[in-house]
Design a protein around this motif. Sequence first.
Motif, PDB file in Angstrom:
ATOM      1  N   ASP A  11       0.120  -9.929   2.552  1.00 19.71           N
ATOM      2  CA  ASP A  11      -0.193  -9.920   3.986  1.00 19.71           C
ATOM      3  C   ASP A  11      -0.174 -11.313   4.611  1.00 19.71           C
ATOM      4  O   ASP A  11      -0.321 -11.452   5.822  1.00 19.71           O
ATOM      5  N   ARG A  35       2.373  -4.915   4.719  1.00 17.24           N
ATOM      6  CA  ARG A  35       1.412  -3.830   4.530  1.00 17.24           C
ATOM      7  C   ARG A  35       1.926  -2.858   3.467  1.00 17.24           C
ATOM      8  O   ARG A  35       3.138  -2.645   3.322  1.00 17.24           O
ATOM      9  N   THR A  37       1.712   0.344   3.442  1.00 16.66           N
ATOM     10  CA  THR A  37       2.326   1.561   3.971  1.00 16.66           C
ATOM     11  C   THR A  37       3.834   1.391   4.157  1.00 16.66           C
ATOM     12  O   THR A  37       4.605   2.286   3.802  1.00 16.66           O
ATOM     13  N   GLU A  38       4.263   0.254   4.696  1.00 16.08           N
ATOM     14  CA  GLU A  38       5.710   0.047   4.889  1.00 16.08           C
ATOM     15  C   GLU A  38       6.400  -0.181   3.542  1.00 16.08           C
ATOM     16  O   GLU A  38       7.547   0.230   3.348  1.00 16.08           O
ATOM     17  N   PRO A  58      -4.529  -5.323   3.394  1.00 16.64           N
ATOM     18  CA  PRO A  58      -5.387  -4.844   4.485  1.00 16.64           C
ATOM     19  C   PRO A  58      -5.481  -3.325   4.574  1.00 16.64           C
ATOM     20  O   PRO A  58      -6.423  -2.804   5.179  1.00 16.64           O
ATOM     21  N   ASP A  59      -4.526  -2.604   4.002  1.00 18.62           N
ATOM     22  CA  ASP A  59      -4.487  -1.154   4.222  1.00 18.62           C
ATOM     23  C   ASP A  59      -4.464  -0.335   2.938  1.00 18.62           C
ATOM     24  O   ASP A  59      -4.282   0.877   2.981  1.00 18.62           O
ATOM     25  N   ARG A  60      -4.661  -0.965   1.793  1.00 22.69           N
ATOM     26  CA  ARG A  60      -4.642  -0.211   0.548  1.00 22.69           C
ATOM     27  C   ARG A  60      -5.330  -1.016  -0.546  1.00 22.69           C
ATOM     28  O   ARG A  60      -5.280  -2.242  -0.535  1.00 22.69           O
ATOM     29  N   ASP A  61      -5.965  -0.337  -1.484  1.00 21.96           N
ATOM     30  CA  ASP A  61      -6.528  -1.019  -2.639  1.00 21.96           C
ATOM     31  C   ASP A  61      -5.387  -1.484  -3.533  1.00 21.96           C
ATOM     32  O   ASP A  61      -4.582  -0.671  -4.009  1.00 21.96           O
TER      33      ASP A  61
END
Length: 234
Positions: A11, A35, A37-38, A58-61
């Motif tokens: 990130d 991220r 997700t992408e 920021p969006d996943r462990d």
Amino acid sequence: MSIPHIAILDDEPEIRQVLSSALQDAGFHTTTYARATEFEAALKRTTPDVCLVDLGLPDRDGLALVHRLALESGATIIIISGRAQVQDRVTGLELGADDYIIKPFDPAEVVARIRARLRKPGTQPEARNTRAQFNGWTAEFDRYVLIDKDAREIPISHAEGEVLRLFLDSPKRLISRNQMLDALGGTAGESFDRAMDVRISRLRTKLNEDPRNPRLIKTIYGAGYIFLGNVTWG
């Protein structure tokens, strides 16, 4: 031979830029992601040769992502993290990572670690046998699965698959730690030894081995390991 593809998930824009520039200068193709997700969406379209994964996402462990990648992707996984505690490194290796690099890092070291992890020319999966049978088991290295005598499939990570292939290529022969280091790449020392211990322990578990008296993967203390199975390739 195609140019190896390295996926970078971090990130921090500066880290992504430094890694991408160093790897491209070294002749690799890179894609970068901020991220998870992408990054995961891109994996549905293509599988990189190596995934560089930061744990502080920021969006996943990050550790959960590494574990899923190890089970599903077949890519080499290298963690790059500011978490320097020994337990963090051990946990990352236990969850299936092939290597663990601590921030701050020298980009040249990252390039060297990746080169060590990538297979040598002529040993790509498509040029090698990808299916082996031994003692009631079938290993399929193109899918990274073990299949038992009842046709149940057990996924193995890329790292576990590399160790298993090394054993299956040299059954009933002593394989020393130095030979494992030469064949699999890495950096000699406690971290490599721990990684091998973890992968062999996980392979024994998946092969239903008794940890106190394994039948297939024998430890020869102070010398290395011997795989005692009868192996047929193809």
